[in-house]
Design a protein around this motif. Structure first.
Motif, PDB file in Angstrom:
ATOM      1  N   GLU A  45       0.881  -1.284   0.217  1.00 23.20           N
ATOM      2  CA  GLU A  45       0.064   0.094  -0.045  1.00 23.20           C
ATOM      3  C   GLU A  45       0.815   1.412   0.003  1.00 23.20           C
ATOM      4  OE1 GLU A  45      -2.740   2.200   3.393  1.00 23.20           O
ATOM      5  OE2 GLU A  45      -3.000   0.076   3.035  1.00 23.20           O
ATOM      6  N   GLU A  46       1.973   1.411   0.857  1.00 24.38           N
ATOM      7  CA  GLU A  46       2.753   2.456   1.039  1.00 24.38           C
ATOM      8  C   GLU A  46       3.692   2.574   0.070  1.00 24.38           C
ATOM      9  OE1 GLU A  46       2.401   5.041   3.249  1.00 24.38           O
ATOM     10  OE2 GLU A  46       0.738   3.973   4.325  1.00 24.38           O
ATOM     11  N   LYS A  47       4.224   1.384  -0.511  1.00 24.18           N
ATOM     12  CA  LYS A  47       5.318   1.426  -1.525  1.00 24.18           C
ATOM     13  C   LYS A  47       6.673   2.267  -1.057  1.00 24.18           C
ATOM     14  CE  LYS A  47       2.095   0.554  -5.048  1.00 24.18           C
ATOM     15  NZ  LYS A  47       1.533   1.170  -6.577  1.00 24.18           N
ATOM     16  N   LYS A  48       6.832   2.202   0.317  1.00 23.49           N
ATOM     17  CA  LYS A  48       8.060   2.876   0.616  1.00 23.49           C
ATOM     18  C   LYS A  48       8.831   1.583   1.735  1.00 23.49           C
ATOM     19  CE  LYS A  48       6.483   7.336   0.478  1.00 23.49           C
ATOM     20  NZ  LYS A  48       6.293   8.584   1.290  1.00 23.49           N
ATOM     21  N   ALA A  49       9.983   1.762   1.567  1.00 19.98           N
ATOM     22  CA  ALA A  49      11.107   0.943   2.339  1.00 19.98           C
ATOM     23  C   ALA A  49      11.142   1.481   3.709  1.00 19.98           C
ATOM     24  CB  ALA A  49      12.395   0.832   1.835  1.00 19.98           C
ATOM     25  N   GLY A  50      11.322   0.427   4.816  1.00 19.53           N
ATOM     26  CA  GLY A  50      11.542   0.707   6.166  1.00 19.53           C
ATOM     27  C   GLY A  50      12.718   0.299   6.592  1.00 19.53           C
ATOM     28  N   TYR A  51      13.399   1.245   7.290  1.00 22.89           N
ATOM     29  CA  TYR A  51      14.792   0.752   7.712  1.00 22.89           C
ATOM     30  C   TYR A  51      15.087   0.743   9.167  1.00 22.89           C
ATOM     31  CZ  TYR A  51      15.844   1.862   2.843  1.00 22.89           C
ATOM     32  OH  TYR A  51      15.886   1.771   1.399  1.00 22.89           O
ATOM     33  N   GLN A  52      15.880  -0.256   9.377  1.00 21.99           N
ATOM     34  CA  GLN A  52      16.192  -0.575  10.645  1.00 21.99           C
ATOM     35  C   GLN A  52      16.732   0.585  11.606  1.00 21.99           C
ATOM     36  OE1 GLN A  52      17.842  -4.592  11.497  1.00 21.99           O
ATOM     37  NE2 GLN A  52      18.598  -4.202   9.672  1.00 21.99           N
ATOM     38  N   GLU A  53      17.751   1.275  10.740  1.00 20.77           N
ATOM     39  CA  GLU A  53      18.663   2.424  11.425  1.00 20.77           C
ATOM     40  C   GLU A  53      17.448   3.338  12.039  1.00 20.77           C
ATOM     41  OE1 GLU A  53      19.509   1.985   7.371  1.00 20.77           O
ATOM     42  OE2 GLU A  53      19.763   0.182   8.740  1.00 20.77           O
ATOM     43  N   LEU A  54      16.229   3.540  11.396  1.00 22.65           N
ATOM     44  CA  LEU A  54      15.180   4.613  11.971  1.00 22.65           C
ATOM     45  C   LEU A  54      14.608   4.282  13.327  1.00 22.65           C
ATOM     46  CD1 LEU A  54      13.887   5.586   8.367  1.00 22.65           C
ATOM     47  CD2 LEU A  54      15.468   6.950   9.865  1.00 22.65           C
ATOM     48  N   ILE A  55      14.816   2.645  13.462  1.00 15.96           N
ATOM     49  CA  ILE A  55      14.024   2.211  14.815  1.00 15.96           C
ATOM     50  C   ILE A  55      15.257   2.006  15.916  1.00 15.96           C
ATOM     51  CG2 ILE A  55      11.726   1.819  13.993  1.00 15.96           C
ATOM     52  CD1 ILE A  55      12.653  -1.066  13.680  1.00 15.96           C
ATOM     53  N   LEU A  56      16.359   2.411  15.431  1.00 14.18           N
ATOM     54  CA  LEU A  56      17.481   1.821  16.309  1.00 14.18           C
ATOM     55  C   LEU A  56      17.403   2.005  17.784  1.00 14.18           C
ATOM     56  CD1 LEU A  56      20.264   0.169  16.290  1.00 14.18           C
ATOM     57  CD2 LEU A  56      21.402   2.685  15.784  1.00 14.18           C
ATOM     58  N   ASN A  57      16.818   3.201  18.401  1.00 10.91           N
ATOM     59  CA  ASN A  57      16.765   3.341  19.687  1.00 10.91           C
ATOM     60  C   ASN A  57      15.514   2.508  20.143  1.00 10.91           C
ATOM     61  OD1 ASN A  57      18.518   5.424  19.729  1.00 10.91           O
ATOM     62  ND2 ASN A  57      16.939   7.271  19.335  1.00 10.91           N
ATOM     63  N   LYS A  58      14.582   2.168  19.630  1.00 11.21           N
ATOM     64  CA  LYS A  58      13.646   1.176  19.888  1.00 11.21           C
ATOM     65  C   LYS A  58      14.210  -0.214  20.056  1.00 11.21           C
ATOM     66  CE  LYS A  58      10.048  -1.794  18.931  1.00 11.21           C
ATOM     67  NZ  LYS A  58      10.004  -3.252  18.360  1.00 11.21           N
ATOM     68  N   MET A  59      15.095  -0.648  19.348  1.00 10.86           N
ATOM     69  CA  MET A  59      15.617  -1.860  19.235  1.00 10.86           C
ATOM     70  C   MET A  59      16.683  -2.073  20.476  1.00 10.86           C
ATOM     71  SD  MET A  59      16.454  -2.311  15.218  1.00 10.86           S
ATOM     72  CE  MET A  59      16.970  -4.096  15.037  1.00 10.86           C
ATOM     73  N   ILE A  60      17.241  -0.984  20.726  1.00  4.79           N
ATOM     74  CA  ILE A  60      18.280  -0.857  21.917  1.00  4.79           C
ATOM     75  C   ILE A  60      17.117  -0.966  23.145  1.00  4.79           C
ATOM     76  CG2 ILE A  60      19.532   0.725  23.377  1.00  4.79           C
ATOM     77  CD1 ILE A  60      20.699   1.723  20.588  1.00  4.79           C
ATOM     78  N   GLU A  61      16.357  -0.317  23.347  1.00  6.02           N
ATOM     79  CA  GLU A  61      15.437  -0.390  24.609  1.00  6.02           C
ATOM     80  C   GLU A  61      14.875  -1.831  24.749  1.00  6.02           C
ATOM     81  OE1 GLU A  61      15.014   1.660  27.093  1.00  6.02           O
ATOM     82  OE2 GLU A  61      16.395   2.816  26.193  1.00  6.02           O
ATOM     83  N   ASP A  62      14.513  -2.316  23.512  1.00  7.50           N
ATOM     84  CA  ASP A  62      13.954  -3.702  23.468  1.00  7.50           C
ATOM     85  C   ASP A  62      14.894  -4.690  24.156  1.00  7.50           C
ATOM     86  OD1 ASP A  62      11.894  -5.794  23.199  1.00  7.50           O
ATOM     87  OD2 ASP A  62      12.322  -6.054  20.982  1.00  7.50           O
ATOM     88  N   ILE A  63      16.294  -4.658  23.571  1.00  7.76           N
ATOM     89  CA  ILE A  63      17.464  -5.366  24.155  1.00  7.76           C
ATOM     90  C   ILE A  63      17.400  -5.260  25.606  1.00  7.76           C
ATOM     91  CG2 ILE A  63      19.793  -5.898  24.081  1.00  7.76           C
ATOM     92  CD1 ILE A  63      19.661  -4.928  20.930  1.00  7.76           C
ATOM     93  N   LYS A  64      17.764  -4.069  26.153  1.00 13.07           N
ATOM     94  CA  LYS A  64      17.609  -3.835  27.414  1.00 13.07           C
ATOM     95  C   LYS A  64      16.815  -4.344  28.386  1.00 13.07           C
ATOM     96  CE  LYS A  64      20.226   0.777  26.984  1.00 13.07           C
ATOM     97  NZ  LYS A  64      20.055   2.165  27.302  1.00 13.07           N
ATOM     98  N   ASN A  65      15.456  -4.436  27.946  1.00 15.43           N
ATOM     99  CA  ASN A  65      14.453  -4.868  28.665  1.00 15.43           C
ATOM    100  C   ASN A  65      13.963  -6.081  28.437  1.00 15.43           C
ATOM    101  OD1 ASN A  65      14.059  -2.181  29.554  1.00 15.43           O
ATOM    102  ND2 ASN A  65      12.748  -1.662  28.131  1.00 15.43           N
ATOM    103  N   ASN A  66      14.364  -6.872  27.296  1.00 22.49           N
ATOM    104  CA  ASN A  66      13.975  -8.154  27.293  1.00 22.49           C
ATOM    105  C   ASN A  66      15.001  -9.290  26.942  1.00 22.49           C
ATOM    106  OD1 ASN A  66      10.967  -7.373  27.348  1.00 22.49           O
ATOM    107  ND2 ASN A  66      11.503  -6.294  25.426  1.00 22.49           N
ATOM    108  N   PHE A  67      16.220  -8.877  26.992  1.00 22.31           N
ATOM    109  CA  PHE A  67      17.210  -9.983  26.638  1.00 22.31           C
ATOM    110  C   PHE A  67      18.145 -10.117  27.760  1.00 22.31           C
ATOM    111  CE2 PHE A  67      15.347  -8.881  22.434  1.00 22.31           C
ATOM    112  CZ  PHE A  67      15.321 -10.163  22.038  1.00 22.31           C
TER     113      PHE A  67
END
Length: 123
Positions: A101-123
């Motif tokens: 629908e969007e026809k746009k790419a999503g890049y991990q770099e743009l959610i890096l802070n979320k990924m870091i918080e997820d690692i801190k809280n869940n792993f």
């Protein structure tokens, strides 16, 4: 000493050595969380790994919210979008519809802070 977790980083394409390592980790009953870009190529790689992993690989950061927060201005070509038709895992169905629908790419770099918080809280 037991290793609690580690990161493996592969650039864009999974080479033979990467696949051998992933197979070894899966055979050793290791849990793997895979994250990639939310574009046809990233979803295609994730789908292939899920099939290969015998239930040991879990997609990570592939939710609709992750896509919304990682979306870029890069337009995905129609040719690239066709790759999504090959994806077999039901896990990606809603995400694929949104990407088409969007026809746009999503890049991990743009959610890096979320990924870091997820690692801190869940792993």
């Amino acid at each position: 000493m037991k290793i609690r977790w580690c990161f493996l980083i592969f650039a864009n394409v999974l080479k033979t050595a990467s696949l051998i390592l992933i197979d070894m980790l899966c055979n050793s009953e290791c849990e793997i969380y895979y994250s990639g870009d939310i574009d046809p190529e990233g979803i295609e790689i994730a789908d292939k790994l899920l099939k290969r992993g015998n239930g040991r690989i879990t997609p990570w950061c592939f939710s609709l919210e992750d896509y919304k927060n990682s979306i870029s201005n890069k337009i995905i070509s129609e040719q690239s979008l066709k790759k999504l038709e090959k994806v077999e895992s039901d896990f990606f169905k809603e995400l694929i519809l949104k990407v088409k629908e969007e026809k746009k790419a999503g890049y991990q770099e743009l959610i890096l802070n979320k990924m870091i918080e997820d690692i801190k809280n869940n792993f």
